[in-house]
Motif scaffolding. Structure first.
Motif, short mmCIF file in Angstrom:
data_model
loop_
_atom_site.label_atom_id
_atom_site.label_comp_id
_atom_site.label_asym_id
_atom_site.label_seq_id
_atom_site.Cartn_x
_atom_site.Cartn_y
_atom_site.Cartn_z
N LYS A 40 0.83 -1.21 0.00
CA LYS A 40 0.00 0.00 0.00
C LYS A 40 0.86 1.26 0.00
N ALA A 41 1.89 1.28 0.83
CA ALA A 41 2.77 2.46 0.88
C ALA A 41 3.50 2.66 -0.43
N ASP A 42 3.89 1.56 -1.09
CA ASP A 42 4.56 1.67 -2.39
C ASP A 42 3.62 2.27 -3.44
N CYS A 43 2.35 1.88 -3.37
CA CYS A 43 1.38 2.43 -4.32
C CYS A 43 1.21 3.93 -4.10
N ARG A 44 1.13 4.33 -2.86
CA ARG A 44 1.01 5.77 -2.58
C ARG A 44 2.28 6.50 -3.02
N ARG A 45 3.41 5.84 -2.88
CA ARG A 45 4.66 6.46 -3.34
C ARG A 45 4.65 6.62 -4.86
N ALA A 46 4.11 5.64 -5.57
CA ALA A 46 4.01 5.75 -7.03
C ALA A 46 3.07 6.89 -7.42
N THR A 66 -9.40 8.23 -2.33
CA THR A 66 -10.54 7.33 -2.39
C THR A 66 -10.56 6.50 -1.11
N THR A 67 -11.51 5.60 -1.00
CA THR A 67 -11.51 4.69 0.14
C THR A 67 -10.40 3.66 0.03
N GLY A 68 -9.78 3.57 -1.15
CA GLY A 68 -8.64 2.68 -1.36
C GLY A 68 -7.40 3.49 -1.68
N LEU A 69 -6.82 3.20 -2.83
CA LEU A 69 -5.60 3.89 -3.24
C LEU A 69 -5.94 5.15 -4.04
N PRO A 70 -5.12 6.18 -3.94
CA PRO A 70 -5.47 7.45 -4.59
C PRO A 70 -5.30 7.43 -6.10
N PHE A 88 -6.71 11.83 -20.70
CA PHE A 88 -5.84 10.65 -20.86
C PHE A 88 -5.90 9.82 -19.59
N TYR A 89 -6.19 8.52 -19.75
CA TYR A 89 -6.29 7.60 -18.62
C TYR A 89 -5.19 6.56 -18.70
N GLY A 90 -4.59 6.27 -17.55
CA GLY A 90 -3.66 5.16 -17.40
C GLY A 90 -3.69 4.69 -15.95
N HIS A 91 -2.89 3.72 -15.63
CA HIS A 91 -2.83 3.27 -14.23
C HIS A 91 -1.38 3.04 -13.82
N TYR A 92 -1.11 3.39 -12.56
CA TYR A 92 0.26 3.27 -12.05
C TYR A 92 0.48 1.99 -11.26
N ASP A 93 -0.57 1.23 -11.00
CA ASP A 93 -0.41 -0.02 -10.26
C ASP A 93 -0.07 -1.16 -11.21
N VAL A 94 0.47 -2.25 -10.64
CA VAL A 94 0.90 -3.40 -11.42
C VAL A 94 0.41 -4.69 -10.78
N GLN A 95 0.52 -5.75 -11.53
CA GLN A 95 0.16 -7.09 -11.06
C GLN A 95 1.20 -7.62 -10.07
N PRO A 96 0.80 -8.57 -9.21
CA PRO A 96 1.81 -9.29 -8.40
C PRO A 96 2.84 -9.97 -9.29
N VAL A 97 3.99 -10.31 -8.71
CA VAL A 97 5.10 -10.85 -9.51
C VAL A 97 5.23 -12.36 -9.40
N ASP A 98 4.41 -13.01 -8.60
CA ASP A 98 4.51 -14.46 -8.42
C ASP A 98 4.29 -15.18 -9.76
N PRO A 99 5.01 -16.30 -9.98
CA PRO A 99 6.09 -16.86 -9.14
C PRO A 99 7.43 -16.16 -9.42
N VAL A 100 8.02 -15.64 -8.37
CA VAL A 100 9.25 -14.86 -8.49
C VAL A 100 10.38 -15.68 -9.10
N LEU A 158 -4.67 9.08 -13.59
CA LEU A 158 -3.95 7.83 -13.35
C LEU A 158 -4.58 7.12 -12.16
N GLU A 159 -5.02 5.91 -12.41
CA GLU A 159 -5.68 5.12 -11.37
C GLU A 159 -4.67 4.24 -10.65
N GLY A 160 -4.96 3.90 -9.40
CA GLY A 160 -4.07 3.06 -8.62
C GLY A 160 -4.60 1.68 -8.30
N GLU A 161 -5.76 1.31 -8.87
CA GLU A 161 -6.37 0.03 -8.51
C GLU A 161 -6.87 -0.75 -9.72
N GLU A 162 -6.37 -0.44 -10.91
CA GLU A 162 -6.86 -1.12 -12.10
C GLU A 162 -6.59 -2.61 -12.04
#
Length: 465
Positions: A40-46, A66-70, A88-100, A158-162
């Motif tokens: 969560k903190a990394d998302c807010r940092r992004a 928002t009630t979630g990520l900004p 212009f719409y985009g998103h700054y969040d990403v998928q999990p990386v598993d399996p690392v 830019l969305e943070g929860e796509e």
């Protein structure tokens, strides 16, 4: 025809490719995994990183809580009241990386490596969507650096929860409706036709998801003691599902196709002109024959026709060996991919009637609906589509493919529902970019040409006003 200013912008992009890539890498290093609370903190940092980057470019930028990520909302409205307004719409969040363990390097330590067709960047978010977001922003940066202004009034969202289902997006769009006012939305989160041919996605299928459960006896029964006279819910269920299609692959729900318009002949001709290899497409997934509606091509089936798919079926004993049981219930999960003209609620109601009319005595049907959204189509004669087609043709030396998309992109439907806006979908990813998989990548050629194409489109949108 290219103007001197756009040629100067393109030259600036070419000369500053390495610095553009460095800014892209700065964003890629932030592990903004929205699905995992630990990040969560990394998302807010992004989000803060992108707000500050846009502020440094001359935008008025802020976080939209928002009630979630900004979200990040930034405006550059200096082109005058008669200039087009673009969101212009985009998103700054990403998928999990598993399996690392399947990554060749740290997913958040972007690598520039040699590929079979030139250099590529490997990292989580390389193409989805940090690379494509930065591609657009770098085109904007170059335009401002060369001309000192933008030809349009531009808003960036830019969305943070796509990547975790956009749970806060509807509320954010409703709360920020006035701030997001525009003539249309530009989204760069899709693919090219191939590495040398651009594409504009002009249609999306909608989605209606439902679970059907059939119940019968009041408990599981011994199939020896009760088999024959006792209703078997699996039999009742499979009987219904088996009648869902006719021998030509046509969906048998009455009224299912009533509101669908046939694709214009010139559009079908343009699809045939792509040279799409149906046999190769099927072979890549281990098949030889298309199983949809008879007499329709694979592209037509996938881009412009609705479907009914049985995604899962359950009931009775699933373990090893045999268990002689008649289950008390059985069920199936289904999704209907819908095209423009179909009302999701009417489709679900039609499916319910179809089931009820085929129930065996003592069988009872229970339905749970998981969501419904309509199919969407962008008019190809809209001014912003015409401008994009001309700009892409100028960059690539060939017209873009006007492609359909068999999937659904919920944010596009949300923009239409909340803001009344159509969306222009022009992306520069490739089918082999390993989106959501280990070793996600974005070709440097696509990133570079994408920046140039975005700069050309930006200029063309201003002229088209």
């Amino acid at each position: 025809m290219s103007t001197p200013s756009i040629e100067a912008v393109l030259a600036h992009i070419d000369a500053n490719l390495e610095t553009s890539r460095a800014r892209w890498f700065d964003l890629l290093r932030i592990p903004s995994i929205s699905a995992q609370p630990a990040h969560k903190a990394d998302c807010r940092r992004a989000a803060a990183h992108m707000r500050d980057l846009l502020t440094g470019m001359g935008f008025e930028a802020r976080l939209s809580e928002t009630t979630g990520l900004p979200g990040v909302i930034a405006t550059h409205h200096h082109a005058g009241g008669n200039a087009p307004r673009i969101l212009f719409y985009g998103h700054y969040d990403v998928q999990p990386v598993d399996p690392v363990a399947l990554w060749d390097a740290d997913p958040f330590d972007p690598q520039l490596i040699d590929g079979p067709d030139g250099q590529r960047v490997v990292a989580r978010g390389a193409v989805d969507d940090k690379g494509q977001v930065m591609m657009v922003l770098e085109a904007i940066r170059a335009t401002l650096a060369v001309t000192g202004r933008l030809p349009v009034n531009l808003t960036v969202l830019l969305e943070g929860e796509e990547e975790c289902g956009s749970p806060s997006l509807d509320a954010m769009l409703a709360a920020e409706r006035s701030a997001l006012a525009a003539d249309f939305v530009l989204v760069a989160d899709t693919n090219m036709w191939n590495r040398d041919t651009p594409a504009i996605t002009t249609s999306l299928r909608g989605l209606a998801a439902v679970e059907l459960k059939i119940t019968g006896p009041n408990r599981d029964l011994h199939s020896g003691l009760f088999g024959g006279p006792a209703l078997n819910p699996i039999r009742a269920l499979t009987r219904i599902l088996g009648e869902l299609f006719d021998e030509n692959g046509v969906i048998a729900i009455p009224g299912f196709y009533d509101a669908i318009a046939e694709i214009p002949a010139d559009m079908l001709a343009s699809w045939r002109a792509t040279g799409f290899d149906e046999a190769a497409w099927l072979a890549a997934i281990g098949l030889r024959h298309a199983s949809g509606e008879a007499g329709r091509s694979v592209l037509e089936q996938n881009w412009s026709r609705p479907t009914a798919e049985i995604n899962g079926i359950f009931g009775g004993y699933q373990g090893a060996g045999s268990k002689t049981v008649i289950p008390a219930e059985a069920g199936a999960k289904l999704t209907f991919r819908l095209v423009p003209g179909q009302d999701p609620d009417r489709i679900i109601d039609g499916f319910k009637r179809f089931v009820q009319q085929r129930l065996l005595p003592d069988a009872h049907a229970h339905f749970e609906v998981f969501g419904a959204s309509p199919g969407l189509m962008v008019p190809i004669d809209a001014p912003f589509v015409r401008a994009a087609r001309e700009a892409l043709a100028a960059e690539f030396g060939k017209p873009p493919v006007l492609a359909g998309c068999g999937a659904s992109i919920p944010v596009v439907e949300a923009f239409e529902r909340h803001l009344g806006l159509r969306t222009l979908l022009v992306g520069f990813g490739l089918d082999d970019d390993r989106i959501h998989s280990p070793n996600e990548k974005f070709e440097m050629q696509c990133f570079h040409r994408g920046m140039r194409a975005e700069a050309r489109m930006l200029a063309a949108f201003g002229v088209a006003a």
